[in-house]
Structures are given as C-alpha cells and as structure tokens.
Design a protein around this motif. Sequence first.
Motif, short mmCIF file in Angstrom:
data_model
loop_
_atom_site.label_atom_id
_atom_site.label_comp_id
_atom_site.label_asym_id
_atom_site.label_seq_id
_atom_site.Cartn_x
_atom_site.Cartn_y
_atom_site.Cartn_z
N THR A 119 -1.71 -2.34 -0.74
CA THR A 119 -2.95 -2.61 -1.46
C THR A 119 -3.78 -1.33 -1.58
OG1 THR A 119 -4.22 -3.09 0.54
CG2 THR A 119 -3.01 -4.93 -0.46
N GLU A 120 -4.86 -1.43 -2.31
CA GLU A 120 -5.93 -0.42 -2.29
C GLU A 120 -7.22 -1.17 -1.99
OE1 GLU A 120 -4.60 3.24 -5.19
OE2 GLU A 120 -5.38 1.44 -6.16
N ILE A 121 -7.66 -1.13 -0.76
CA ILE A 121 -8.89 -1.79 -0.32
C ILE A 121 -9.64 -0.78 0.53
CG2 ILE A 121 -9.86 -3.71 1.00
CD1 ILE A 121 -7.39 -5.35 0.29
N TRP A 138 -14.52 14.03 -12.98
CA TRP A 138 -14.25 12.78 -12.28
C TRP A 138 -14.52 12.93 -10.79
CZ3 TRP A 138 -12.08 8.36 -14.75
CH2 TRP A 138 -11.85 8.55 -16.13
N PRO A 139 -14.88 11.84 -10.12
CA PRO A 139 -15.08 11.90 -8.66
C PRO A 139 -13.73 12.06 -7.95
CG PRO A 139 -15.26 9.64 -9.42
CD PRO A 139 -15.12 10.48 -10.66
N GLN A 140 -13.77 12.66 -6.79
CA GLN A 140 -12.53 12.86 -6.03
C GLN A 140 -12.08 11.61 -5.30
OE1 GLN A 140 -13.25 16.25 -3.49
NE2 GLN A 140 -12.89 17.71 -5.15
N MET A 141 -13.03 10.75 -4.94
CA MET A 141 -12.72 9.52 -4.21
C MET A 141 -13.40 8.34 -4.90
SD MET A 141 -10.83 10.42 -1.52
CE MET A 141 -11.04 9.21 -0.21
N VAL A 142 -12.69 7.21 -4.98
CA VAL A 142 -13.25 6.01 -5.62
C VAL A 142 -12.97 4.79 -4.74
CG1 VAL A 142 -13.17 6.89 -7.97
CG2 VAL A 142 -11.16 5.75 -7.01
N TYR A 143 -13.71 3.73 -5.00
CA TYR A 143 -13.65 2.52 -4.17
C TYR A 143 -12.79 1.45 -4.84
CZ TYR A 143 -15.20 -1.28 -1.13
OH TYR A 143 -15.24 -2.32 -0.24
N HIS A 144 -11.94 0.82 -4.02
CA HIS A 144 -11.01 -0.19 -4.52
C HIS A 144 -11.12 -1.47 -3.71
CE1 HIS A 144 -8.51 2.23 -7.25
NE2 HIS A 144 -8.73 3.23 -6.42
N PHE A 145 -10.71 -2.58 -4.37
CA PHE A 145 -10.57 -3.84 -3.65
C PHE A 145 -9.58 -4.71 -4.42
CE2 PHE A 145 -13.13 -5.44 -0.04
CZ PHE A 145 -12.43 -6.61 0.22
N HIS A 146 -8.30 -4.32 -4.38
CA HIS A 146 -7.31 -5.05 -5.17
C HIS A 146 -5.94 -4.97 -4.52
CE1 HIS A 146 -5.05 -1.64 -6.98
NE2 HIS A 146 -6.14 -0.99 -6.63
N ARG A 147 -5.08 -5.90 -4.90
CA ARG A 147 -3.70 -5.91 -4.41
C ARG A 147 -2.69 -6.04 -5.55
NH1 ARG A 147 -2.30 -11.50 -3.75
NH2 ARG A 147 -4.09 -12.87 -3.96
N GLU A 148 -3.16 -5.87 -6.78
CA GLU A 148 -2.28 -5.82 -7.95
C GLU A 148 -2.65 -4.60 -8.78
OE1 GLU A 148 -0.91 -10.25 -9.20
OE2 GLU A 148 -2.97 -9.71 -9.73
N GLY A 149 -1.67 -4.03 -9.43
CA GLY A 149 -1.91 -2.93 -10.37
C GLY A 149 -1.42 -3.32 -11.75
N PHE A 150 -1.46 -2.37 -12.67
CA PHE A 150 -1.06 -2.69 -14.04
C PHE A 150 -0.25 -1.56 -14.66
CE2 PHE A 150 -5.59 -1.27 -14.15
CZ PHE A 150 -5.43 -0.05 -14.81
N ASP A 151 0.58 -1.95 -15.64
CA ASP A 151 1.28 -0.98 -16.47
C ASP A 151 0.27 -0.25 -17.35
OD1 ASP A 151 3.66 -1.97 -15.52
OD2 ASP A 151 4.14 -3.11 -17.33
N LEU A 152 0.65 0.94 -17.80
CA LEU A 152 -0.13 1.60 -18.84
C LEU A 152 0.29 0.99 -20.17
CD1 LEU A 152 -2.16 3.91 -19.46
CD2 LEU A 152 -0.15 5.34 -19.94
N PRO A 153 -0.66 0.37 -20.90
CA PRO A 153 -0.28 -0.26 -22.16
C PRO A 153 0.30 0.74 -23.15
CG PRO A 153 -2.49 -0.94 -21.48
CD PRO A 153 -2.09 0.19 -20.59
N HIS A 154 1.23 0.27 -23.96
CA HIS A 154 1.83 1.12 -24.98
C HIS A 154 0.75 1.65 -25.92
CE1 HIS A 154 4.85 2.68 -27.72
NE2 HIS A 154 4.24 2.05 -28.72
N MET A 203 -4.12 -6.32 5.46
CA MET A 203 -3.06 -6.11 4.48
C MET A 203 -2.60 -4.66 4.49
SD MET A 203 -4.67 -8.45 1.40
CE MET A 203 -3.19 -8.54 0.42
N PRO A 204 -1.35 -4.38 4.10
CA PRO A 204 -0.82 -3.01 4.12
C PRO A 204 -1.69 -2.04 3.33
CG PRO A 204 0.95 -4.58 3.72
CD PRO A 204 -0.32 -5.36 3.65
N ASN A 205 -2.02 -0.92 3.96
CA ASN A 205 -2.78 0.18 3.35
C ASN A 205 -4.27 -0.09 3.20
OD1 ASN A 205 -2.56 2.90 2.31
ND2 ASN A 205 -3.00 2.10 0.28
N ALA A 206 -4.75 -1.29 3.63
CA ALA A 206 -6.19 -1.60 3.54
C ALA A 206 -6.94 -0.91 4.66
CB ALA A 206 -6.40 -3.10 3.63
N GLN A 207 -8.18 -0.49 4.37
CA GLN A 207 -9.04 0.15 5.35
C GLN A 207 -9.95 -0.89 6.01
OE1 GLN A 207 -11.08 3.20 3.12
NE2 GLN A 207 -9.17 4.20 2.51
N LYS A 208 -10.37 -0.59 7.22
CA LYS A 208 -11.27 -1.48 7.96
C LYS A 208 -12.69 -1.39 7.36
CE LYS A 208 -7.97 -2.59 10.72
NZ LYS A 208 -7.26 -3.89 10.51
#
Length: 243
Positions: A119-121, A138-154, A203-208
């Motif tokens: 995940t990215e949490i 762009w910022p060097q670090m950003v905040y996430h709260f998800h466990r699904e990603g997406f394809d890059l649309p055509h 969850m895997p890769n999630a931060q406290k």
Amino acid sequence: MPIEGESRGGKRPVLVVLHQERSSAGRVGQMLIKKGHALDIRRPALGEKLPETLAGHAGAVVFGGPMSANDPDDFVKTEIDWLNVPLKENRPYLGICLGAQMLVRQLGGKVQARKDGQTEIGWYPLQPTEKGRLLMHWPQMVYHFHREGFDLPHGADLLAKGDTYPNQAFRYGENAWGLQFHAELTRAMMQRWVVHGEHRFIMPNAQKGREHLEGRMLFDAALKAWLSQFLDIVFEGKRALAA
C-alpha cells in the motif's frame, strides 16, 4: 445542494463531489474559495444528482473515499459515466485518489492493487517526469492513503511517478487531471484519518500514525505551496513556469 463561499470577479462555482456525509473539500475547497470560486458540493453516494452540463461551472473536483472505482455500487458507475461530461465539454476536471481512479476507468484503464498487497499509507517520495518538470515545481514528498493504483490511460501524459505505485499524477487532453496522492488534507482532517484509519496501518508498506503527523511537520509546507500553484494551472489556466 450546499454552496460554500461566494463567487467573485465573475468566476463560476466549482463542482465538488464528495463521497461521505462528513467528507470535506479541505484545503482544495479553502483555496478555491480564496481564489474567488464558490463551491457547489454534491454527494452522489447520498442520492444527490450531478449536473447534466458544466456550462455553469468553472470545472469539477472529485475527491477520494473508502470505496473503490471497481465497486458495483450504482453511484460509482454513475460517477464514472458522468465523467464524460467534463471530457466532452473540455471543462477543467481534477480527480484526487478515487476521483483519479474513476477517470482512469472512464478512459478505459484498470484500477487494481499490487499482487504483493503493498500500500501507500503515509508520506512517500514523488518524482516528476520531464513533462511534469516543464509544467511546474513538485514537492519531494506527498501524502497517501490508498491500497489500489491505476494504469496510465492511453493518450495521457504522466507528470509524476512513485516507487510503489508508479503512476502518481497525469494529464489527459487539455483539462483533465488525476492525482493519486492527497494534498487537500488540513491538520484536523489528517488527525481524523489517522484515528479512523488506524486498522490499516498493519498493511504492507503502511506507516504508523505518528509518522503521518511527524511527516506533516516536515513536508506539508511544500505540499501546500504546490497545491495552490497547481489549482491555478487547472482552474485558471496559468503556467507555473515560464516557457
């Protein structure tokens, strides 16, 4: 439909789509109001309808939520279908997390979790692509709260990428934008997410939770400054960097 703020200087309101009764437009909403837009807030998950046209709006923002763009709920399918409106009318559209994933589904791409469950949490590094760097800083670090990603649309341009989920920000056509990460959280919002989302921190890769709040002190100022510039690009058509 609730309206927040007051449109000033001839600016039209921005349509804001939220997915829970107590959800907030957060800092995105605060900044858009400061920039002269009122917010037309709608919650399709609670039965509120979306407009048939965006002719009366400056654009739309679809926020995140605990649901998936793959869920079978009627409102999820309705929102994904509705995204044809800003695309067809070439109106500014910003999708954040779930909103970006819905845009990907509308454009024929897939939304899915990693096979290893990563995940990215929390806070994670962001790397702009060449097209992203030409657009803005762009910022060097950003905040996430998800466990699904997406394809890059055509046909879409990738603007920023990450290590765990490679597609982090993209642009489709002139006016459709998708972000996997969250720049809209106020401090109060983050504290609520940390409390109510605590069960996800195993969850895997999630931060406290403390890492979420500590990271905010370190990285949020740059993220906030970036968001203000980015909203100007999306809704005002401004360029952040000189050609």
